[in-house]
Write an enzyme that holds these catalytic residues in place. Structure first.
Site, mmCIF file in Angstrom:
data_model
loop_
_atom_site.group_PDB
_atom_site.id
_atom_site.type_symbol
_atom_site.label_atom_id
_atom_site.label_comp_id
_atom_site.label_asym_id
_atom_site.label_seq_id
_atom_site.Cartn_x
_atom_site.Cartn_y
_atom_site.Cartn_z
ATOM 1 N N LYS A 172 0.829 -1.201 0.000
ATOM 2 C CA LYS A 172 0.000 0.000 0.000
ATOM 3 C C LYS A 172 0.866 1.255 0.000
ATOM 4 C CE LYS A 172 -3.811 2.136 2.639
ATOM 5 N NZ LYS A 172 -4.628 2.052 3.869
ATOM 6 N N SER A 247 -9.384 1.817 3.370
ATOM 7 C CA SER A 247 -8.645 2.547 2.354
ATOM 8 C C SER A 247 -7.579 1.711 1.657
ATOM 9 C CB SER A 247 -7.979 3.770 2.998
ATOM 10 O OG SER A 247 -7.028 3.359 3.978
ATOM 11 N N SER A 271 -9.525 -0.547 7.578
ATOM 12 C CA SER A 271 -9.027 -0.369 6.212
ATOM 13 C C SER A 271 -8.309 -1.567 5.625
ATOM 14 C CB SER A 271 -8.105 0.857 6.139
ATOM 15 O OG SER A 271 -8.858 2.037 6.296
#
Length: 563
Positions: A172, A247, A271
């Site tokens: 990420k 996210s 997330s």
């Protein structure tokens, strides 16, 4: 027992496109901000929080040190034995696992260089659509091929660094990885390459993982939806008209689409677990402090967690064991007990007590509740027992989690105040709410944290695992025009986060794993929460469920090993 359940579904206004931009502009304007803030604070529950009368001492970090001291004698995971166990697991069709990649390399049916080329081609193909997937923010062909060649040489010499050697893994874009900048989904951060890998990236690299690039994410990770105005909205491989949560949505989309069997996500309010749930994957948020945060963007000090999203429980267990453990550069990680994976593949669940707070468990779409109950019944068939429990003040916990993360994010983003206008409208709205919270609000939220930890501690005296759905809805559709302009839908946000937020406020470990599909073919998912440092039991429950859950590939899928 149901009298203590105080969460409710919220019917809040939905804004997108021009209306959202106008609303954000009015909040930016000092002359009109005050007229709107009161309603925002009311909708966010901040005004309710201010009315609560608690005398509890605030808890600023959910460190679980007493439980850590009690588990000092836990058996540390044997890395070599773990790899051997995972290598011997049967293939969990239809996904290719890390073990499948290792077998293909050993058998000569694939090699890291060919795999790297195939991954890059697949990423390009996924983005070459009128509804592009946008799972990745950036890849670096030269860097990837360098890793692939080095891995191929080790494998040819019979000296792989681990089972992960040559296995594609995505990271990420909230976590430092050389040679990329860390943008955290913004247009202005990460202009310079990272000077060194984050601790968990360094550990993956040392294991030979082939780090294929930085995954896209919601801007600064502030919302559990797929929007990013700078790098494109992340779509769900199961339905490109839907988003993939957030996210860590890019990481989840990358795994679900087949680009890699496992990816790194970050979880401050669900997330990791929310996008894993919406894309039919396994996502683990370990105990607070179990996985080093060194090298992660400073967004939320007291609730941030890094962890894996994987195609199978074995992938998640392998990467968890690789990245977990103390790190001298993260003080929060230093007092943890040994990382243990005791009996995590034992599907005899005799003696495992499953706790269910029924009004909470059933506060979700009927299709999700039905699939989750079916999974519970099958876990009982494996020997587990069900016990009714009660967890009070869940609404107060929801508000406290929101106040804490928004206040911490607003404080951190104050360092980038000169770039305020470059943030998306929905991001500015959330940060404005965070900036409007006071020190008293923040302290009140930490008092709720103290109470929440005790509520869950009391529940875990009766049971070993607490089960809920992972989300209350399956993957939501991207609003018309939303992929371009963004959207604000706080009602749906609360549905996505309903079961996730206590794990961040309390620091308890939690895992999301698949349970089935709704009538549209979108994945449903269950969450299991555990006592501090008992990730092995959560993996065991998820592994047991995996044995009896049929999986389907999404319509957008690239079989890297088969070409």
């Amino acid at each position: 027992m149901t009298d203590s359940y105080n969460l409710s579904s919220l019917d809040l206004p939905k804004l997108n496109g021009r209306a959202l931009r106008l609303f954000a502009s009015l909040l930016d304007n000092g002359a009109t901000r005050g007229l709107l803030l009161g309603q925002l604070l009311k909708q966010g529950g901040v005004l309710d929080l201010r009315q609560l009368q608690f005398s509890d001492t605030p808890t600023f970090y959910p460190s679980s040190l007493d439980e850590a001291d009690a588990q000092r004698d836990a058996t540390p995971v044997n890395w070599d034995a773990l790899q051997g166990r995972i290598a011997d697991l049967p293939n969990r069709e239809p996904y290719a696992s890390s073990a499948d990649y290792a077998r293909a390399y050993r058998d000569g049916t694939a090699d890291p260089e060919t795999v790297a080329e195939a991954v890059l081609s697949a990423i390009a193909a996924g983005d070459d659509d009128e509804r592009p997937l946008r799972a990745f923010r950036a890849t670096d062909r030269d860097d990837l091929m360098k890793m692939a060649r080095a891995s191929a040489e080790r494998l040819a010499a019979g000296r792989p660094l681990s089972l992960l050697d040559g296995v594609p893994v995505a990271v990420k874009d909230e976590v430092d990885q050389v040679p990329y900048g860390t943008t955290v989904g913004t247009s202005f951060m990460g202009k310079e390459p990272a000077k060194e890998d984050a601790t968990i990236v360094a550990r993956l690299r040392a294991a030979g993982a082939m780090l294929i690039g930085k995954t896209n994410m919601h801007e600064i990770g502030i919302n559990p939806d797929g929007f990013n105005q700078h790098y494109g909205t992340i779509r769900n491989p199961y339905n490109l008209d839907c988003h993939a949560g957030g996210s860590s949505n890019g990481s989840a989309a990358a795994v679900a689409a087949g680009f890699c069997p496992v990816a790194i996500g970050a979880d401050g309010g669900g997330s990791i677990r929310i996008p894993a749930a919406l894309t039919g994957l396994v996502g683990l948020k370990a105990t607070f402090g179990r996985v080093s945060e060194h090298g992660a963007a400073p967004l939320t000090w007291s609730m941030g967690h890094l962890g894996p999203i994987g195609a199978t429980v074995g992938d998640v267990a392998l990467v968890y064991a690789c990245i977990a453990g103390p790190d001298e550069r993260d003080p929060q990680s230093l007092r943890q007990p040994p990382v243990s994976l005791n009996r995590w593949t034992d599907t005899d669940l005799k003696g495992v007590r499953l706790g269910i707070f029924r009004p909470w468990f059933e506060h979700a779409d009927p299709a999700i509740v039905e699939d989750c109950w079916q999974t519970v019944r099958q876990l009982v068939d494996m020997g587990a027992t069900i016990h009714d429990i009660e967890i009070p003040e869940l609404n107060e916990i929801r508000i406290a989690q929101a106040v804490t993360i928004l206040a911490e994010m607003a404080n951190n983003m104050a360092l980038h105040a000169d770039h305020w206008s470059e943030l998306a409208p929905s991001t500015r709205v959330n940060l404005t709410l965070g900036k409007a919270t006071t020190s008293i609000d923040y302290l009140q939220a930490q008092r709720v944290r103290t109470r929440a930890i005790e509520h869950f501690r009391r529940a875990f005296r009766q049971v070993d695992v607490i089960l809920t759905p992972a989300t209350a809805v399956t993957a939501p559709e991207i609003p018309r025009g939303g992929a371009r302009d963004g959207w604000s839908d706080l009602g749906t946000v609360t549905e996505l986060m309903r079961f996730a937020m206590p794990g961040n406020l309390t620091g308890l470990p939690a895992i999301a794993f698949p349970t089935g599909y709704d009538s549209r073919g979108l994945p449903t998912s269950m969450q299991a929460m555990g006592r501090p440092w008992e990730e092995d039991l959560l993996l065991r429950v998820a592994f047991a469920a995996e044995q009896i859950t049929a999986r389907r590939l999404p319509p957008v899928f690239y079989d890297i090993l088969k070409g």
